[in-house]
Design an enzyme around this catalytic site. Structure first.
Site, PDB file in Angstrom:
ATOM      1  N   GLY A 124       0.822  -1.209   0.000  1.00 30.54           N
ATOM      2  CA  GLY A 124       0.000   0.000   0.000  1.00 30.54           C
ATOM      3  C   GLY A 124       0.850   1.250   0.000  1.00 30.54           C
ATOM      4  N   VAL A 141       4.510   0.898   1.624  1.00 27.25           N
ATOM      5  CA  VAL A 141       4.733  -0.260   2.491  1.00 27.25           C
ATOM      6  C   VAL A 141       4.914  -1.498   1.623  1.00 27.25           C
ATOM      7  CG1 VAL A 141       3.819  -1.667   4.375  1.00 27.25           C
ATOM      8  CG2 VAL A 141       3.300   0.773   4.282  1.00 27.25           C
ATOM      9  N   GLY A 190       0.958   5.130   1.781  1.00 19.82           N
ATOM     10  CA  GLY A 190       0.434   6.018   2.802  1.00 19.82           C
ATOM     11  C   GLY A 190       0.967   7.418   2.634  1.00 19.82           C
ATOM     12  N   GLY A 191       0.535   8.307   3.518  1.00 20.36           N
ATOM     13  CA  GLY A 191       0.953   9.693   3.434  1.00 20.36           C
ATOM     14  C   GLY A 191       2.439   9.884   3.634  1.00 20.36           C
ATOM     15  N   PHE A 192       3.094   8.929   4.325  1.00 21.99           N
ATOM     16  CA  PHE A 192       4.512   9.076   4.618  1.00 21.99           C
ATOM     17  C   PHE A 192       5.389   8.128   3.811  1.00 21.99           C
ATOM     18  CE2 PHE A 192       2.412  10.743   8.397  1.00 21.99           C
ATOM     19  CZ  PHE A 192       3.058  11.955   8.550  1.00 21.99           C
ATOM     20  N   GLY A 193       4.818   7.374   2.900  1.00 23.46           N
ATOM     21  CA  GLY A 193       5.620   6.480   2.075  1.00 23.46           C
ATOM     22  C   GLY A 193       4.899   5.182   1.761  1.00 23.46           C
ATOM     23  N   LYS A 241       8.142  -0.157   5.826  1.00 20.61           N
ATOM     24  CA  LYS A 241       7.701   1.178   5.420  1.00 20.61           C
ATOM     25  C   LYS A 241       8.907   1.933   4.879  1.00 20.61           C
ATOM     26  CE  LYS A 241       4.450   3.621   6.384  1.00 20.61           C
ATOM     27  NZ  LYS A 241       3.262   4.112   5.645  1.00 20.61           N
ATOM     28  N   ASP A 289      -3.147  11.279  10.259  1.00 24.05           N
ATOM     29  CA  ASP A 289      -3.467  10.624   8.983  1.00 24.05           C
ATOM     30  C   ASP A 289      -4.293   9.368   9.254  1.00 24.05           C
ATOM     31  OD1 ASP A 289      -3.483  10.449   6.231  1.00 24.05           O
ATOM     32  OD2 ASP A 289      -1.631   9.294   6.129  1.00 24.05           O
TER      33      ASP A 289
END
Length: 353
Positions: A38, A45, A40-43, A59, A156
């Site tokens: 997936g 996975v 996410g807002g920070f990178g 991550k 988030d």
């Protein structure tokens, strides 16, 4: 497992490692798309499998966080101190150049988004499971806000950041991630998080409360908080839920799968009521997570009347916007669902406070 140990630290009974970057890179097949779980807002996975068969979730943080190696290590070790059954367990980290990796336990059922918004998998989530998921997320946020050593605002909170274990218990991911970036970080995917801070002011725990309310409504409806045509207006799930509650037709937004079970519709409607309290426009009117958990645990408490939710809007009809149709009674899926949304993340990140 071919592992080069550079840092070893014990916090309580937990052990944390700094992994060799090349080992993690090999375990994820060079961060291949087929291993990607997936974004996410920070990178992104990735699923990683080490030579001994041990599997982890990796991550890969957005690059150029602006931190040096030691500063990053210190922040990771702070986040590692957060221990709760509804938070994903951090196993270690890796650093090489501008690369920053976090290594987590891999949960067998992936994220909530892969269940709750899937017409087939959603049938596996009866009301008991969904109620347990809602309460678990709430308990995890309460820990971050009030009971941990730090005061953590998730910022988030959305379905893709809720992972499910083998028993479908929820564990919050990406908690404390904001600590791993400078507050003026504006590049890449993180800009849509920090950028909202610049637009609307400081975040607070009430931002997470709002996001939790959105999640509650999504879990009960089995639908994302996207734009739909409802009658002559363009609305979001929040607006539809609000109008239904105000008009006494709250049961209309409940996933029909839940209506076929033995659960009480009154209980579900009460949780919708709690969700609406969380998404009120004025942050001061939203309950704390402690109050939310109290309301979820006690059905004898009289709930206050919610005010209009934030981002409640009525726009003119766009003839190209698909209509919001009723669920099909046979498949439990909606036909012609809108594919339009503000972005790929929860509307909750646009909370003004």
């Amino acid at each position: 497992m071919r592992l080069q140990l550079k840092l070893y630290i014990t916090i309580g009974t937990a052990e944390y490692f700094q992994y060799d970057f090349s080992t993690v890179k090999a375990a994820t097949n060079d961060f291949s798309e087929e291993n990607k779980l997936g974004q996410g807002g920070f990178g992104a996975v990735y699923k990683g499998t080490f030579e001994d068969g041990n599997q982890v979730a990796v991550k890969r943080l957005a690059r150029d966080s602006g931190q040096g190696d030691q500063e990053f290590k210190n922040e990771v070790l702070i986040v590692a101190k957060l221990q709760h059954r509804n938070l994903v367990r951090l196993l270690g980290f890796s650093i090489e150049g501008s690369e920053r990796l976090l290594i987590y336990e891999l949960l067998p059922n992936a994220s909530l988004v892969q269940f709750i918004f899937d017409p087939t998998k959603r049938t596996l989530l009866d009301w008991e499971k969904r109620y347990n998921i809602i309460k678990g997320i709430g308990k995890g946020l309460l820990y971050l806000h009030e009971d941990s050593r730090l005061r953590i605002i998730h910022r988030d909170m959305k379905a893709s950041n809720v992972l499910l274990d083998a028993e479908m218990n929820p564990e919050i991911a990406d908690f404390g991630m904001a600590r791993l970036f400078n507050t003026d970080e504006t590049r890449g995917d993180t800009s849509r998080i920090v950028g909202t801070k610049a637009l609307h002011g400081q975040f607070s725990v009430k931002s997470d409360v709002f996001s939790f309310g959105v999640l509650v409504l999504e879990v009960i409806a089995g639908q994302k908080n996207k734009r739909f045509l409802s009658g002559e207006n363009i609305e979001y799930l929040l607006g539809i839920a609000w109008n239904s509650w105000r008009n006494g037709t709250t049961s209309d937004i409940i996933d029909p799968i839940l209506k076929t079970g033995s659960c009480s519709l009154d209980d579900i409607i009460r949780v919708i009521h709690i969700g609406l309290l969380c998404v009120q426009e004025n942050a001061i009117d939203r309950p704390t997570m402690a109050s939310v958990i109290h309301m979820l645990n006690s059905f004898s408490i009289t709930l206050p009347v919610p005010a209009e939710p934030a981002f409640f809007m009525h726009n003119n009809i766009n003839p190209e916007m698909p209509l919001l149709h009723e669920y099909s009674s046979s498949t439990g899926s909606r036909s012609r669902l809108s594919q339009h949304s503000i972005n790929e993340v929860s509307v909750s990140i646009f909370v003004p406070r």
